[in-house]
Structures are given as C-alpha cells and as structure tokens.
Design a protein around this motif. Structure first.
Motif, PDB file in Angstrom:
ATOM      1  N   VAL A  43       0.953  -1.352   0.156  1.00 37.06           N
ATOM      2  CA  VAL A  43       0.147   0.025  -0.125  1.00 37.06           C
ATOM      3  C   VAL A  43       0.947   1.133  -0.011  1.00 37.06           C
ATOM      4  O   VAL A  43       1.807   1.262   0.836  1.00 37.06           O
ATOM      5  CB  VAL A  43      -0.920   0.135   1.346  1.00 37.06           C
ATOM      6  N   VAL A  44       0.566   2.160  -0.856  1.00 34.73           N
ATOM      7  CA  VAL A  44       1.288   3.264  -0.973  1.00 34.73           C
ATOM      8  C   VAL A  44       0.233   4.669  -0.728  1.00 34.73           C
ATOM      9  O   VAL A  44      -0.722   4.702  -1.280  1.00 34.73           O
ATOM     10  CB  VAL A  44       1.837   3.702  -2.444  1.00 34.73           C
ATOM     11  N   VAL A  45       0.527   5.231   0.369  1.00 29.38           N
ATOM     12  CA  VAL A  45       0.153   6.282   0.752  1.00 29.38           C
ATOM     13  C   VAL A  45       0.595   7.800   0.113  1.00 29.38           C
ATOM     14  O   VAL A  45       1.852   8.179   0.702  1.00 29.38           O
ATOM     15  CB  VAL A  45      -0.333   6.611   2.315  1.00 29.38           C
ATOM     16  N   LEU A  46      -0.269   8.258  -0.535  1.00 30.05           N
ATOM     17  CA  LEU A  46       0.406   9.481  -1.096  1.00 30.05           C
ATOM     18  C   LEU A  46      -0.030  10.994  -0.348  1.00 30.05           C
ATOM     19  O   LEU A  46      -0.852  11.008   0.827  1.00 30.05           O
ATOM     20  CB  LEU A  46      -0.516   9.975  -2.347  1.00 30.05           C
ATOM     21  N   ASP A  47       1.094  11.685  -0.396  1.00 31.60           N
ATOM     22  CA  ASP A  47       0.714  12.981   0.321  1.00 31.60           C
ATOM     23  C   ASP A  47      -0.422  13.779  -0.289  1.00 31.60           C
ATOM     24  O   ASP A  47      -0.833  13.514  -1.390  1.00 31.60           O
ATOM     25  CB  ASP A  47       2.038  14.180   0.205  1.00 31.60           C
ATOM     26  N   GLU A  48      -0.915  14.792   0.759  1.00 28.46           N
ATOM     27  CA  GLU A  48      -2.323  15.164   0.083  1.00 28.46           C
ATOM     28  C   GLU A  48      -2.374  16.015  -1.188  1.00 28.46           C
ATOM     29  O   GLU A  48      -3.267  15.832  -1.933  1.00 28.46           O
ATOM     30  CB  GLU A  48      -2.763  16.154   1.494  1.00 28.46           C
ATOM     31  N   ASP A  49      -1.356  16.786  -1.317  1.00 25.78           N
ATOM     32  CA  ASP A  49      -1.114  17.522  -2.527  1.00 25.78           C
ATOM     33  C   ASP A  49      -0.958  16.779  -3.796  1.00 25.78           C
ATOM     34  O   ASP A  49      -1.401  16.909  -4.931  1.00 25.78           O
ATOM     35  CB  ASP A  49      -0.015  18.552  -2.484  1.00 25.78           C
ATOM     36  N   VAL A  50      -0.211  15.679  -3.557  1.00 30.38           N
ATOM     37  CA  VAL A  50      -0.136  14.567  -4.885  1.00 30.38           C
ATOM     38  C   VAL A  50      -1.492  13.581  -5.050  1.00 30.38           C
ATOM     39  O   VAL A  50      -1.857  13.652  -5.981  1.00 30.38           O
ATOM     40  CB  VAL A  50       1.057  13.281  -4.448  1.00 30.38           C
ATOM     41  N   ALA A  51      -2.146  13.473  -3.910  1.00 32.86           N
ATOM     42  CA  ALA A  51      -3.440  12.681  -4.196  1.00 32.86           C
ATOM     43  C   ALA A  51      -4.301  13.661  -4.857  1.00 32.86           C
ATOM     44  O   ALA A  51      -5.349  13.270  -5.497  1.00 32.86           O
ATOM     45  CB  ALA A  51      -3.985  12.128  -2.908  1.00 32.86           C
ATOM     46  N   GLN A  52      -4.284  14.973  -4.673  1.00 28.84           N
ATOM     47  CA  GLN A  52      -5.121  15.718  -5.485  1.00 28.84           C
ATOM     48  C   GLN A  52      -5.032  15.873  -7.073  1.00 28.84           C
ATOM     49  O   GLN A  52      -6.035  16.091  -7.712  1.00 28.84           O
ATOM     50  CB  GLN A  52      -5.114  17.274  -4.857  1.00 28.84           C
ATOM     51  N   VAL A  53      -3.985  15.745  -7.402  1.00 32.53           N
ATOM     52  CA  VAL A  53      -3.445  15.698  -8.743  1.00 32.53           C
ATOM     53  C   VAL A  53      -4.037  14.000  -9.358  1.00 32.53           C
ATOM     54  O   VAL A  53      -4.484  13.969 -10.269  1.00 32.53           O
ATOM     55  CB  VAL A  53      -1.964  16.035  -8.997  1.00 32.53           C
ATOM     56  N   PHE A  54      -3.562  13.161  -8.525  1.00 26.78           N
ATOM     57  CA  PHE A  54      -3.829  11.739  -9.061  1.00 26.78           C
ATOM     58  C   PHE A  54      -4.947  11.273  -8.368  1.00 26.78           C
ATOM     59  O   PHE A  54      -4.770  10.594  -7.259  1.00 26.78           O
ATOM     60  CB  PHE A  54      -2.208  10.875  -8.994  1.00 26.78           C
ATOM     61  N   THR A  55      -6.238  11.627  -8.694  1.00 24.05           N
ATOM     62  CA  THR A  55      -7.233  11.108  -8.132  1.00 24.05           C
ATOM     63  C   THR A  55      -7.639   9.347  -8.209  1.00 24.05           C
ATOM     64  O   THR A  55      -8.397   8.890  -7.481  1.00 24.05           O
ATOM     65  CB  THR A  55      -8.407  11.905  -8.418  1.00 24.05           C
ATOM     66  N   THR A  56      -7.170   9.010  -9.414  1.00 26.78           N
ATOM     67  CA  THR A  56      -7.567   7.520  -9.615  1.00 26.78           C
ATOM     68  C   THR A  56      -6.125   6.533 -10.076  1.00 26.78           C
ATOM     69  O   THR A  56      -5.256   7.255 -10.672  1.00 26.78           O
ATOM     70  CB  THR A  56      -8.583   7.431 -11.069  1.00 26.78           C
ATOM     71  N   PRO A  57      -6.299   5.287  -9.750  1.00 23.55           N
ATOM     72  CA  PRO A  57      -4.990   4.752 -10.194  1.00 23.55           C
ATOM     73  C   PRO A  57      -4.703   4.877 -11.776  1.00 23.55           C
ATOM     74  O   PRO A  57      -3.709   4.792 -12.435  1.00 23.55           O
ATOM     75  CB  PRO A  57      -5.610   3.562  -9.958  1.00 23.55           C
ATOM     76  N   GLU A  58      -5.815   5.143 -12.851  1.00 24.99           N
ATOM     77  CA  GLU A  58      -5.868   5.161 -14.178  1.00 24.99           C
ATOM     78  C   GLU A  58      -4.943   6.529 -14.481  1.00 24.99           C
ATOM     79  O   GLU A  58      -4.054   6.358 -15.309  1.00 24.99           O
ATOM     80  CB  GLU A  58      -7.051   5.076 -14.749  1.00 24.99           C
ATOM     81  N   SER A  59      -5.466   7.519 -13.850  1.00 25.34           N
ATOM     82  CA  SER A  59      -4.639   8.676 -13.909  1.00 25.34           C
ATOM     83  C   SER A  59      -2.990   8.495 -13.831  1.00 25.34           C
ATOM     84  O   SER A  59      -2.419   9.326 -14.429  1.00 25.34           O
ATOM     85  CB  SER A  59      -5.387  10.090 -13.221  1.00 25.34           C
ATOM     86  N   VAL A  60      -2.765   7.952 -12.661  1.00 24.80           N
ATOM     87  CA  VAL A  60      -1.269   7.628 -12.595  1.00 24.80           C
ATOM     88  C   VAL A  60      -0.727   7.052 -13.573  1.00 24.80           C
ATOM     89  O   VAL A  60       0.400   7.353 -13.972  1.00 24.80           O
ATOM     90  CB  VAL A  60      -1.208   6.913 -11.104  1.00 24.80           C
ATOM     91  N   ASN A  61      -1.213   5.919 -13.859  1.00 22.79           N
ATOM     92  CA  ASN A  61      -0.814   5.217 -15.186  1.00 22.79           C
ATOM     93  C   ASN A  61      -0.685   5.864 -16.355  1.00 22.79           C
ATOM     94  O   ASN A  61       0.507   5.664 -16.921  1.00 22.79           O
ATOM     95  CB  ASN A  61      -1.395   3.769 -15.214  1.00 22.79           C
ATOM     96  N   LYS A  62      -1.518   6.542 -16.538  1.00 23.84           N
ATOM     97  CA  LYS A  62      -1.582   7.613 -17.742  1.00 23.84           C
ATOM     98  C   LYS A  62      -0.365   8.386 -17.891  1.00 23.84           C
ATOM     99  O   LYS A  62       0.228   8.591 -18.949  1.00 23.84           O
ATOM    100  CB  LYS A  62      -2.843   8.270 -17.951  1.00 23.84           C
ATOM    101  N   ASP A  63      -0.202   9.016 -16.894  1.00 21.59           N
ATOM    102  CA  ASP A  63       0.800  10.298 -16.894  1.00 21.59           C
ATOM    103  C   ASP A  63       2.247   9.481 -16.851  1.00 21.59           C
ATOM    104  O   ASP A  63       3.069  10.056 -17.157  1.00 21.59           O
ATOM    105  CB  ASP A  63       0.688  10.999 -15.421  1.00 21.59           C
ATOM    106  N   VAL A  64       2.161   8.170 -15.957  1.00 22.07           N
ATOM    107  CA  VAL A  64       3.834   7.583 -16.020  1.00 22.07           C
ATOM    108  C   VAL A  64       3.947   7.431 -17.473  1.00 22.07           C
ATOM    109  O   VAL A  64       5.436   7.221 -17.439  1.00 22.07           O
ATOM    110  CB  VAL A  64       3.435   6.514 -14.998  1.00 22.07           C
ATOM    111  N   LYS A  65       3.077   6.700 -18.151  1.00 22.36           N
ATOM    112  CA  LYS A  65       3.639   6.228 -19.518  1.00 22.36           C
ATOM    113  C   LYS A  65       4.068   7.161 -20.366  1.00 22.36           C
ATOM    114  O   LYS A  65       5.173   7.102 -21.256  1.00 22.36           O
ATOM    115  CB  LYS A  65       2.441   5.200 -20.126  1.00 22.36           C
ATOM    116  N   GLY A  66       3.952   8.163 -20.209  1.00 21.27           N
ATOM    117  CA  GLY A  66       4.278   9.278 -20.933  1.00 21.27           C
ATOM    118  C   GLY A  66       5.662   9.892 -20.723  1.00 21.27           C
ATOM    119  O   GLY A  66       6.311  10.580 -21.452  1.00 21.27           O
ATOM    120  N   VAL A  67       6.147   9.620 -19.450  1.00 20.92           N
ATOM    121  CA  VAL A  67       7.590   9.992 -18.947  1.00 20.92           C
ATOM    122  C   VAL A  67       8.636   9.014 -19.129  1.00 20.92           C
ATOM    123  O   VAL A  67       8.206   7.750 -19.042  1.00 20.92           O
ATOM    124  CB  VAL A  67       7.375  10.245 -17.430  1.00 20.92           C
ATOM    125  N   ASN A  68       9.437   9.405 -20.050  1.00 22.09           N
ATOM    126  CA  ASN A  68      10.697   8.509 -20.456  1.00 22.09           C
ATOM    127  C   ASN A  68      12.186   9.146 -20.673  1.00 22.09           C
ATOM    128  O   ASN A  68      12.065  10.123 -21.237  1.00 22.09           O
ATOM    129  CB  ASN A  68      10.224   7.261 -21.354  1.00 22.09           C
TER     130      ASN A  68
END
Length: 68
Positions: A43-68
């Motif tokens: 389990v990963v607990v996000l800081d409140e400011d990060v959790a406001q940006v990444f509200t769903t697991p899909e949004s995290v995965n979408k943004d991570v795929k574009g970073v390389n």
C-alpha cells in the motif's frame, strides 16, 4: 606456469553437455522458500497535494507512461 588452468579432463563425466534434460516429477519443493501461498499487498499512501493531482489509479498510470 606452462599448463592451462582448465585443460580438458581425461574423465568425460566432467565435461559439460550441450543439453540437459531434467525430470521435474522428481523435483522437491524448496524448503527454504516461504510457504504462505498468499500474495503480499503493498500500500502506498500519497501526500495530500499529490493525491489531489492523481485521483485515480488510471490517471497515475496514464501520466507515468508518457514519462521516459
């Protein structure tokens, strides 16, 4: 030091074979491995400011795929 350290042995049992066939029916379980059989959950607990940006697991995965 005229001899090579790995000269061919006169005993053919010491030579490597080109292919090995293992009988997995005779295999035994590793007695040193964990036997719980349950999957561990991380389990990963996000800081409140990060959790406001990444509200769903899909949004995290979408943004991570574009970073390389």
């Amino acid at each position: 030091m005229n001899e090579m350290p790995f000269e061919k042995s006169q005993n053919s049992d010491d030579e490597l074979q080109t292919e090995y066939r293992f009988d997995y029916q005779k295999a035994k379980p590793n007695r040193f491995a964990a036997r719980s059989g349950t999957q561990q959950l991380t389990v990963v607990v996000l800081d409140e400011d990060v959790a406001q940006v990444f509200t769903t697991p899909e949004s995290v995965n979408k943004d991570v795929k574009g970073v390389n």
